[in-house]
Design an enzyme around this catalytic site. Structure first.
Site, PDB file in Angstrom:
ATOM      1  N   GLU A  37      -9.680  -9.845 -15.300  1.00 51.03           N
ATOM      2  CA  GLU A  37     -10.642  -9.284 -15.569  1.00 51.03           C
ATOM      3  C   GLU A  37     -10.641  -7.880 -16.271  1.00 51.03           C
ATOM      4  O   GLU A  37      -9.721  -7.281 -16.018  1.00 51.03           O
ATOM      5  CB  GLU A  37     -11.189  -8.947 -13.878  1.00 51.03           C
ATOM      6  N   GLN A  38     -11.478  -7.425 -17.153  1.00 49.17           N
ATOM      7  CA  GLN A  38     -11.430  -6.157 -17.824  1.00 49.17           C
ATOM      8  C   GLN A  38     -11.450  -4.919 -17.289  1.00 49.17           C
ATOM      9  O   GLN A  38     -10.709  -4.020 -17.586  1.00 49.17           O
ATOM     10  CB  GLN A  38     -12.223  -6.222 -19.020  1.00 49.17           C
ATOM     11  N   ARG A 111     -24.983  -8.497  -3.452  1.00 54.87           N
ATOM     12  CA  ARG A 111     -23.812  -9.077  -4.300  1.00 54.87           C
ATOM     13  C   ARG A 111     -22.445  -8.714  -3.838  1.00 54.87           C
ATOM     14  O   ARG A 111     -21.630  -9.459  -4.202  1.00 54.87           O
ATOM     15  CB  ARG A 111     -24.034  -8.404  -5.729  1.00 54.87           C
ATOM     16  N   TYR A 220     -36.794  -7.328  -0.066  1.00 51.22           N
ATOM     17  CA  TYR A 220     -36.283  -8.082   0.983  1.00 51.22           C
ATOM     18  C   TYR A 220     -34.945  -7.349   1.626  1.00 51.22           C
ATOM     19  O   TYR A 220     -34.409  -6.609   1.075  1.00 51.22           O
ATOM     20  CB  TYR A 220     -35.816  -9.541   0.537  1.00 51.22           C
ATOM     21  N   ASP A 297     -23.209 -17.098 -16.743  1.00 51.58           N
ATOM     22  CA  ASP A 297     -23.899 -16.495 -17.843  1.00 51.58           C
ATOM     23  C   ASP A 297     -23.475 -16.547 -19.176  1.00 51.58           C
ATOM     24  O   ASP A 297     -24.196 -16.302 -20.023  1.00 51.58           O
ATOM     25  CB  ASP A 297     -24.297 -14.780 -17.537  1.00 51.58           C
TER      26      ASP A 297
END
Ligand SMILES: Cc1cc2nc3c(=O)[nH]c(=O)nc-3n(C[C@H](O)[C@H](O)[C@H](O)COP(=O)(O)OP(=O)(O)OC[C@H]3O[C@@H](n4cnc5c(N)ncnc54)[C@H](O)[C@@H]3O)c2cc1C
Length: 393
Positions: A37-38, A111, A220, A297
């Protein structure tokens, strides 16, 4: 479960939801994994995310359904209202009826919470190595293994490379070569409030979407109801890469003025908005080349109007691990089997998300038509309308 401990690890570029879900799914099948991971930390941005029944079907297969549900909120329903008149356009029941129909719940979560569920599962697996400050700059496919070059000048060797490096994927550029993503002309502003900061008469347990002319606003609860997620979307040609720039309040007001007091009173509560310029790409059929493939993605970026990007990335992760476990001796064939199992489903979500975006932001007779079509559906028809999505995979 087969043990593949002695083998070279799978290299995963990117430790977002897709990368970490893939690490969990591969380790679940007994494969060693290195996640590169960068960023200096494994972290998600502060915002909510909706999780359709389809993600729980695959999370169950890797033993993470209950962990993800632990911090989530189960909304009783999803409503769409007219942002100018306040009229209810349609409501889909998401509680017990939806769970009975789809055999899995519909949930909303932070998230950070779903990312943390994957991160903790990665940390507790002795098959997964997590590495930060490791930007994958390029790779070489040697036929029977791969090497990647990292920004600090070092190299990593692996059995194969899975590009989970998101919307602006550099690995995709080598495999698909379709340049920058398509700018949709829509911008999302997002914020999260504490429950206590939401006026009591505005707090709703449901997912509520206010559809206005060239705008929509969604809210929500999150984290077992302790937080409240707000997302306001409007049309703008502004372009900026990344997911965390600060959004201008004035610009937001220009687009939402004239909408219902419920909408404006909620928007007023927010002092600082974070901004997302919404992009996607045309669907492609082939995102694998020998020992390198894409996921999430990086493979099929979509607009968020069906709330499915993270769900699709997690589906990808589990299907990929299953295809590899079916033929661990032939990774290129397993990658092709994975993309063949995925590309039409993910393409349908990419295409339909655009259609839903048009519907949410409709004006004039198009909006009237939308209201007529959606409000005349029976509850059964509403559920049947999303079965293609929630019944999979
Ligand atoms: C406004 C909005 C609302 C949304 N709502 C929902 C929703 O309700 N439900 C849902 O399912 N989805 C939703 N989505 C979509 C979802 O957020 C994304 O589809 C999902 O987060 C994609 O995950 P990913 O891991 O593929 O990519 P990312 O989250 O972009 O992760 C990519 C990771 O790769 C790293 N990286 C990039 N390049 C490199 C490199 N060269 N080397 C190493 N690391 C690298 C990045 O730092 C990052 O950590 C929404 C999206 C938006 C914009």
């Amino acid at each position: 479960m087969a043990a593949h401990n002695g083998a070279r690890p799978f290299l995963i570029a990117g430790g977002g939801i897709g990368g970490l879900a893939t690490a969990c799914a591969l380790a679940h099948k007994g494969f060693p994994v290195r996640v590169l991971e960068q960023s200096p930390e494994f972290r998600e941005v502060g915002a909510g995310i909706q999780l359709g029944p389809n993600i729980f079907r695959v999370l169950e297969r890797i033993g993470l359904k209950d962990t993800v549900l632990a911090d989530a909120h189960i909304p009783p329903g999803m409503e769409m209202r007219d942002a100018l008149t306040g009229k209810l356009i349609t409501r889909i029941e998401l509680g017990a009826k939806s769970t009975a129909r789809f055999k899995q719940p519909y949930a909303v979560t932070h998230r950070t919470d779903i990312h943390a569920a994957f991160l903790n599962a990665c940390k507790s697996s002795n098959l997964i190595t997590l590495e930060n400050n490791q930007r994958v700059d390029s790779y070489e496919d040697h036929g029977d293994y791969v090497t990647v070059s990292l920004a600090d000048g070092s190299r990593a060797e692996g059995r194969a490379l899975i590009g989970c490096d998101g919307m602006w994927s550099a690995i995709r550029e080598r495999i698909v070569g379709d340049g920058k993503p398509r700018v949709s002309g829509h911008i999302a502003y997002r914020a999260v409030l504490k429950r206590a900061d939401v006026p009591n008469d505005l707090w709703r347990p449901d997912v509520v979407l206010w559809a206005g002319p060239r705008t929509h606003f969604v809210h929500y609860p999150l984290r077992r109801g302790e937080l409240y997620n707000l997302v306001a979307v409007f049309h703008s040609d502004h372009y900026e890469e990344g997911w965390n720039a600060e959004g201008s309040r004035d610009l937001l007001w220009q687009h939402f003025k004239g909408e219902r007091p419920e909408v404006l009173r909620m928007l007023e509560r927010i002092e600082t908005w974070r901004m997302w310029v919404l992009c996607d790409r045309e669907p492609v059929k082939n995102w694998s080349k020998n020992r390198v493939t894409l996921l999430g993605d990086a493979a099929h970026p979509m607009l968020q109007y069906l709330a499915q990007g993270a769900c699709m990335a997690t589906e990808d992760a589990v299907i990929l691990s299953e295809k590899i476990a079916e033929q661990p001796g032939d990774i290129p064939a397993a990658f092709i089997a994975y993309q063949n199992a995925r590309y039409l489903r993910t393409a349908r979500v990419q295409v339909m998300a655009r259609v839903y975006g048009e519907f949410y932001h409709a004006r004039g007779p198009t909006a009237e038509l939308r209201d007529q079509m959606l409000s005349s559906r029976t509850p059964q028809e509403s559920m049947d309308g999303v079965a293609w999505l929630y019944d999979g995979p």
